[in-house]
Scaffold this active site. Structure first.
Site, PDB file in Angstrom:
ATOM      1  N   ARG A 178      -9.133   0.954   9.215  1.00  0.00           N
ATOM      2  CA  ARG A 178      -8.847  -0.448   9.550  1.00  0.00           C
ATOM      3  C   ARG A 178      -9.904  -1.101  10.403  1.00  0.00           C
ATOM      4  NH1 ARG A 178      -2.302  -0.796  10.373  1.00  0.00           N
ATOM      5  NH2 ARG A 178      -1.871  -0.042   8.319  1.00  0.00           N
TER       6      ARG A 178
ATOM      7  N   ARG B  62      12.220  -7.022   5.043  1.00  0.00           N
ATOM      8  CA  ARG B  62      12.058  -5.591   4.778  1.00  0.00           C
ATOM      9  C   ARG B  62      12.803  -4.743   5.795  1.00  0.00           C
ATOM     10  NH1 ARG B  62       6.034  -2.779   4.755  1.00  0.00           N
ATOM     11  NH2 ARG B  62       6.062  -2.987   7.008  1.00  0.00           N
TER      12      ARG B  62
ATOM     13  N   LYS C  22       0.834  -1.215   0.000  1.00  0.00           N
ATOM     14  CA  LYS C  22       0.000   0.000   0.000  1.00  0.00           C
ATOM     15  C   LYS C  22       0.864   1.259   0.000  1.00  0.00           C
ATOM     16  CE  LYS C  22      -2.100  -0.893   3.931  1.00  0.00           C
ATOM     17  NZ  LYS C  22      -1.425  -2.158   4.306  1.00  0.00           N
TER      18      LYS C  22
ATOM     19  N   ARG D  50      -0.251  -8.946  13.481  1.00  0.00           N
ATOM     20  CA  ARG D  50      -0.827  -7.971  12.529  1.00  0.00           C
ATOM     21  C   ARG D  50      -1.704  -8.668  11.489  1.00  0.00           C
ATOM     22  NH1 ARG D  50       4.430  -5.398  10.506  1.00  0.00           N
ATOM     23  NH2 ARG D  50       3.224  -3.911   9.289  1.00  0.00           N
TER      24      ARG D  50
ATOM     25  N   ARG E 281      11.605  -2.492  11.342  1.00  0.00           N
ATOM     26  CA  ARG E 281      10.535  -2.012  12.221  1.00  0.00           C
ATOM     27  C   ARG E 281      10.273  -3.054  13.294  1.00  0.00           C
ATOM     28  NH1 ARG E 281       5.608  -0.121   8.381  1.00  0.00           N
ATOM     29  NH2 ARG E 281       4.489  -1.078  10.102  1.00  0.00           N
TER      30      ARG E 281
HETATM   31  P1  AMP Z   1       1.370   0.536   9.058  1.00  0.00           P
HETATM   32  O1  AMP Z   1       2.569   1.385   8.862  1.00  0.00           O
HETATM   33  O2  AMP Z   1       0.212   0.976   8.214  1.00  0.00           O
HETATM   34  O3  AMP Z   1       1.651  -0.930   8.909  1.00  0.00           O
HETATM   35  O4  AMP Z   1       0.896   0.771  10.582  1.00  0.00           O
HETATM   36  C1  AMP Z   1       1.731   0.414  11.645  1.00  0.00           C
HETATM   37  C2  AMP Z   1       0.925   0.310  12.929  1.00  0.00           C
HETATM   38  O5  AMP Z   1       0.332   1.573  13.241  1.00  0.00           O
HETATM   39  C3  AMP Z   1      -0.239  -0.665  12.898  1.00  0.00           C
HETATM   40  O6  AMP Z   1       0.157  -2.011  13.133  1.00  0.00           O
HETATM   41  C4  AMP Z   1      -1.109  -0.104  14.025  1.00  0.00           C
HETATM   42  O7  AMP Z   1      -0.572  -0.416  15.292  1.00  0.00           O
HETATM   43  C5  AMP Z   1      -0.945   1.393  13.826  1.00  0.00           C
HETATM   44  N1  AMP Z   1      -1.964   1.924  12.884  1.00  0.00           N
HETATM   45  C6  AMP Z   1      -1.740   2.520  11.681  1.00  0.00           C
HETATM   46  N2  AMP Z   1      -2.882   2.872  11.100  1.00  0.00           N
HETATM   47  C7  AMP Z   1      -3.876   2.481  11.945  1.00  0.00           C
HETATM   48  C8  AMP Z   1      -5.307   2.542  11.906  1.00  0.00           C
HETATM   49  N3  AMP Z   1      -5.972   3.079  10.870  1.00  0.00           N
HETATM   50  N4  AMP Z   1      -5.982   2.041  12.958  1.00  0.00           N
HETATM   51  C9  AMP Z   1      -5.355   1.522  14.026  1.00  0.00           C
HETATM   52  N5  AMP Z   1      -4.020   1.413  14.124  1.00  0.00           N
HETATM   53  C10 AMP Z   1      -3.278   1.888  13.093  1.00  0.00           C
END
Ligand code: AMP
Length: 211
Positions: free
Chosen positions: A88, A127, A13, A167, A156
């Site tokens: 989400r 990654r 994404k 996740r 990360r």
């Molecule tokens: P990402 O970089 O999109 O993989 O997001 C990393 C982490 O941020 C996720 O595993 C969640 O802990 C938190 N996070 C990001 N976006 C959201 C969202 N829309 N709702 C809840 N948690 C989020």
């Protein structure tokens, strides 16, 4: 143009979102990036989010709705925005729908990046991510300088095996149902096969939004 990018972690994404930014000339908002920046800066938001993020759990809807509201009311998103990983849960989808209604703007399309779990685990475990600009790299060692901004590449915390498993569970339980929610509420939902070269996936995404 308002586009929501949905799909499991590691589906691409962020990378494809960047490409759409260039193609469509609208900015991208990624809640994950906003939250990581807050953690790094040690703000109240970051302190609240860090534990959830490290475990691979979702940050509470209230926090995300605040970020969403700020993004949609910013002059920078007046011409459109690509929302990457911003929606989400069903509560977040409802919140977005309410905000868009208030500002009288339509949701153009929800792009769902589809890919199987095995490929995701392979991608996420290999990654590294820039600690400054969030660009992901495949097969580049932690500690390397980011070619784009000079930041440092790190793994990360939530790309470690346990957090990845969590996740993926969270995605299946809480985010996948959001696809059905959007369909049931009349949104245009398009599935994009996320396996292939970056150019192939980009071409599919552009075709799905009629470009
Ligand atoms: P990402 O970089 O999109 O993989 O997001 C990393 C982490 O941020 C996720 O595993 C969640 O802990 C938190 N996070 C990001 N976006 C959201 C969202 N829309 N709702 C809840 N948690 C989020």
């Amino acid at each position: 143009m308002i586009i929501v990018l949905l799909g499991p972690p590691g589906a691409g994404k962020g990378t494809q979102g960047e490409r759409l930014v260039t193609r469509l000339g609208v900015p991208k908002v990624a809640t994950g990036d906003v939250l990581r920046a807050a953690v790094k800066a040690g703000t109240q938001l970051g302190l609240e989010a860090k534990g959830f993020m490290d475990r691979g759990d979702l940050v509470p809807d209230r926090v995300i709705l605040g970020i969403m509201k700020e993004a949609l009311s910013s002059p920078e998103t007046a011409k459109g925005v690509i929302l990457d990983g911003v929606v989400r849960t069903e509560a977040q989808a409802e919140g977005l729908a309410t905000m868009l209604k208030e500002i009288k703007r339509p949701l153009d399309v929800v792009l769902v990046f589809s890919i199987d779990d095995e490929e995701l685990v392979r991608r996420l475990s290999g990654r590294t991510t820039c600690d400054s600009c969030s660009t992901p790299y495949m097969g580049v060692a932690p500690g390397t300088k980011c070619p784009k901004c000079g930041g440092t590449l790190v793994q990360r915390a939530d790309d470690a095996a346990d957090a990845v498993r969590r996740r993926l569970q969270v995605y299946a339980a809480q985010t996948e149902p959001v696809i059905g929610w959007f369909r049931a509420h009349g949104a245009k939902v398009a599935t994009v096969n996320a396996v292939g070269t970056l150019d192939e996936v980009e071409a599919r995404a552009l075709a799905a939004i009629g470009r």
